[in-house]
Design a protein around this motif. Sequence first.
Motif, mmCIF file in Angstrom:
data_model
loop_
_atom_site.group_PDB
_atom_site.id
_atom_site.type_symbol
_atom_site.label_atom_id
_atom_site.label_comp_id
_atom_site.label_asym_id
_atom_site.label_seq_id
_atom_site.Cartn_x
_atom_site.Cartn_y
_atom_site.Cartn_z
ATOM 1 N N VAL A 177 -39.260 69.084 162.874
ATOM 2 C CA VAL A 177 -40.342 68.994 161.891
ATOM 3 C C VAL A 177 -39.767 68.867 160.488
ATOM 4 N N ALA A 178 -38.774 69.707 160.158
ATOM 5 C CA ALA A 178 -38.181 69.655 158.825
ATOM 6 C C ALA A 178 -37.489 68.320 158.580
ATOM 7 N N ALA A 179 -36.801 67.804 159.596
ATOM 8 C CA ALA A 179 -36.128 66.510 159.458
ATOM 9 C C ALA A 179 -37.140 65.401 159.196
ATOM 10 N N ALA A 180 -38.245 65.425 159.923
ATOM 11 C CA ALA A 180 -39.265 64.388 159.757
ATOM 12 C C ALA A 180 -39.910 64.478 158.379
ATOM 13 N N SER B 160 -37.278 63.231 155.746
ATOM 14 C CA SER B 160 -37.074 61.792 155.857
ATOM 15 C C SER B 160 -38.247 61.034 155.233
ATOM 16 N N ALA B 161 -39.458 61.471 155.529
ATOM 17 C CA ALA B 161 -40.644 60.806 154.986
ATOM 18 C C ALA B 161 -40.749 61.011 153.476
ATOM 19 N N ARG B 162 -40.434 62.208 153.014
ATOM 20 C CA ARG B 162 -40.476 62.455 151.568
ATOM 21 C C ARG B 162 -39.432 61.627 150.830
ATOM 22 N N SER B 163 -38.371 61.252 151.527
ATOM 23 C CA SER B 163 -37.342 60.397 150.941
ATOM 24 C C SER B 163 -37.739 58.932 150.994
ATOM 25 N N LYS B 164 -39.054 58.702 151.181
ATOM 26 C CA LYS B 164 -39.668 57.371 151.096
ATOM 27 C C LYS B 164 -39.224 56.433 152.209
ATOM 28 N N VAL B 165 -39.035 57.026 153.401
ATOM 29 C CA VAL B 165 -38.642 56.244 154.568
ATOM 30 C C VAL B 165 -39.699 56.409 155.656
ATOM 31 N N PRO B 166 -40.256 55.330 156.201
ATOM 32 C CA PRO B 166 -41.229 55.448 157.291
ATOM 33 C C PRO B 166 -40.623 56.219 158.466
ATOM 34 N N THR B 167 -41.326 57.258 158.902
ATOM 35 C CA THR B 167 -40.781 58.184 159.893
ATOM 36 C C THR B 167 -41.823 58.488 160.952
ATOM 37 N N ASP C 211 -49.315 66.963 158.065
ATOM 38 C CA ASP C 211 -50.482 66.129 157.800
ATOM 39 C C ASP C 211 -50.592 65.713 156.336
ATOM 40 N N THR C 212 -49.884 66.419 155.448
ATOM 41 C CA THR C 212 -49.964 66.101 154.024
ATOM 42 C C THR C 212 -48.845 65.171 153.556
ATOM 43 N N VAL C 213 -47.942 64.787 154.459
ATOM 44 C CA VAL C 213 -46.759 64.019 154.069
ATOM 45 C C VAL C 213 -46.996 62.516 154.267
ATOM 46 N N LYS C 214 -46.795 61.763 153.214
ATOM 47 C CA LYS C 214 -46.890 60.311 153.317
ATOM 48 C C LYS C 214 -45.701 59.767 154.096
ATOM 49 N N ASN C 215 -45.856 58.596 154.655
ATOM 50 C CA ASN C 215 -44.800 57.901 155.420
ATOM 51 C C ASN C 215 -44.469 58.585 156.737
ATOM 52 N N LEU C 216 -45.272 59.567 157.165
ATOM 53 C CA LEU C 216 -44.967 60.313 158.387
ATOM 54 C C LEU C 216 -46.116 60.219 159.380
ATOM 55 N N ALA C 217 -45.789 59.779 160.600
ATOM 56 C CA ALA C 217 -46.748 59.779 161.705
ATOM 57 C C ALA C 217 -46.248 60.753 162.768
ATOM 58 N N GLY D 127 -31.592 68.896 155.891
ATOM 59 C CA GLY D 127 -30.364 68.136 155.689
ATOM 60 C C GLY D 127 -30.253 66.961 156.644
ATOM 61 N N VAL D 128 -30.664 67.165 157.887
ATOM 62 C CA VAL D 128 -30.649 66.084 158.879
ATOM 63 C C VAL D 128 -31.574 64.956 158.445
ATOM 64 N N GLY D 129 -32.763 65.331 157.966
ATOM 65 C CA GLY D 129 -33.710 64.322 157.505
ATOM 66 C C GLY D 129 -33.188 63.525 156.327
ATOM 67 N N ALA D 130 -32.474 64.202 155.413
ATOM 68 C CA ALA D 130 -31.897 63.503 154.262
ATOM 69 C C ALA D 130 -30.823 62.519 154.705
ATOM 70 N N ALA D 131 -30.022 62.907 155.699
ATOM 71 C CA ALA D 131 -28.979 62.019 156.212
ATOM 72 C C ALA D 131 -29.579 60.811 156.924
ATOM 73 N N ALA D 132 -30.625 61.049 157.733
ATOM 74 C CA ALA D 132 -31.284 59.946 158.430
ATOM 75 C C ALA D 132 -31.912 58.975 157.436
ATOM 76 N N ALA D 133 -32.573 59.521 156.427
ATOM 77 C CA ALA D 133 -33.215 58.672 155.422
ATOM 78 C C ALA D 133 -32.185 57.869 154.642
ATOM 79 N N TYR D 134 -31.032 58.466 154.384
ATOM 80 C CA TYR D 134 -29.967 57.747 153.669
ATOM 81 C C TYR D 134 -29.586 56.471 154.420
ATOM 82 N N CYS D 135 -29.370 56.595 155.719
ATOM 83 C CA CYS D 135 -28.968 55.424 156.511
ATOM 84 C C CYS D 135 -30.046 54.350 156.509
#
Length: 608
Positions: A36-39, A42-49, A122-128, A427-435
């Motif tokens: 959940v935290a990773a997702a 990642s979404a907050r880092s403006k990446v579709p997740t 439910d409040t996070v954009k770019n996240l399904a 941290g995992v979500g930030a790394a995934a979004a970076y890639c």
Amino acid sequence: MIKKLLALLLVLNAVLSYAETIKTDVLVIGGGASGVAAAIQSARSKVPTLLIEQGPWLGGSMTAGGMCILEANRKNPAGIFAEYRNHIRKWYKPRLGYDTTSNAPLVFEPSMGASTLKKMVDTVKNLAVKLNTGFTAIKKDGNGWEVSITQNGQTDIIKAKVVVDATEFGDVAAKAGAIFTSGFDSRKDTGEQLAPDNATNQIQDISYLAILKDYGRAADKTIAKPAGYDASRYTCLKTQDIKKLLAAARLPNEKYLINWANCGNQYSVTAEDLQPENRADTYNKARLRTLGLIYFLQTTLGYKNLGMAEDYPTPDKLPFIPYVRENGRAAGLIRMVIDDIYSPYNRASQLYRTSIAVGDAMPGQFYSEERVPHINYPPFPAYGIPLGSIVAKDMENLLVTEKSLSVTHLVNGSITYPSIQMTLGQGVGAAAAYCAFFKTSTKNLNVRVIQQEILDYKGIIMPFNDIATTDPDYRAIQQVGASGILQAIQKANGNSADVLFMPDSSVKTADIQPMMIEMYARAFLWFNKEKPGEVFTLGNLLSYISEMNLADPQTLQKTMAASWKTKYKFTLPFDVKRPVTRREFAVLANRYFNPFARRVDITGKLIN
């Protein structure tokens, strides 16, 4: 025959035409604490997740598994875990007796914990989010991955640039071909002096936890005798103070978490028992062990007023899944060992510089098997979790978390704790979004950019127990700490050890000189010329800043004096002759020569 074949072809065509292909940048498989935290990150880092979870709840071990008393990371609540903690505390704060002191464990009802996570996502954009969705297959698709999922009897395909395996057992990484180890590592293999001489496949017990409710003295909530019930398994409880055990695990609304060791509800397993083909049978036996405990508590011990709470809509009211403490560990870009926790600064690798989260849980040793080695851990400190431990080796753009990190058995006993996993997930979500964002891969991770993203979203990378996230100099201290110029001090405190930045203490020249010379070529010349004393003064620091920035010393001193209390909010007087404090050094170093900007590789070594 022809009619039957035509009918079959029509059915297959209908199924294939109905199957959907979904494209996303980041796919997180598993809705546990880290998933959940990773997702979210990642979404907050403006990446579709996209986040998929096979069960009906988010939260994994801490909700669907019932582990709803979280003691770890209460000294270092940050980022998404701090958000979750604040939501829970706000909900329960009006209830009499709920403990909201700063370092109190986080306590909640599992259903409340799950609904809080659902509201957060439910409040996070770019996240399904897809619940009740199973994972079935994964294969490489160019630089990304193609994943098969099932929902409502339908199989769909997801194409993702990056996949995060946040499942309880590392099933995704295993199907992708990652190499796993399990059980105790040998001392020869890891070089850890605390490790046993010989490896073993024994892992920590699993537990089907139970949530009981007090229905009043007159109530009789005795359950039916479970199949295979054997009262002798639980007789050691006769010598236990049951009221004390219950009080220690009290939840809101007259509920209790039953997570008892010894002859309680632990169930001994090996990694083989938790293989996909063996899980159902293992789970069933573990459930019966817990139901037997409840029956023993109600009958032999006389607590018939304690019945199963209604948190879970399962037939026996037990959680959806057992609490699993460990399983297999994937091979990663690096393997974190126990010495990275106890001696982070005194190793060839400098993994603390690559930290993307922190943890502080004392490693669990929950074994009902008597022959399992017992590890005598020295006072256990908080630690950073290195970026390379979440990257599956030779599996481009596949990240692992939960029980599958690339760590040794001795580290694993701490790192899988739910609140640590939630911190790690960010941290995992930030790394995934970076890639995904930079259209690159896990072969080209930029440690500092990923850490910056974590800090941008109020996360944590350095485990300083005495620097709160609300400290105005939090970010500067985190960044300078990650550079290694100012190192943490460990102080034993019972079974644990506080990791302290000690912001008000003086800077010793011997502490900073080696790292400054390693980072900056001109530092060697400056130290030879100025020859600072044992204690580094404010004047020394200003002189060094002048040397590094080619600034006029007198102008710099006047500027600094004018902004000392107005801009920097320092409390001690501006006096170039006095020792500079670690806080002052961190803030000014971060501002003027920014050691955090020096890039490091995945092992923490400086990149020239």
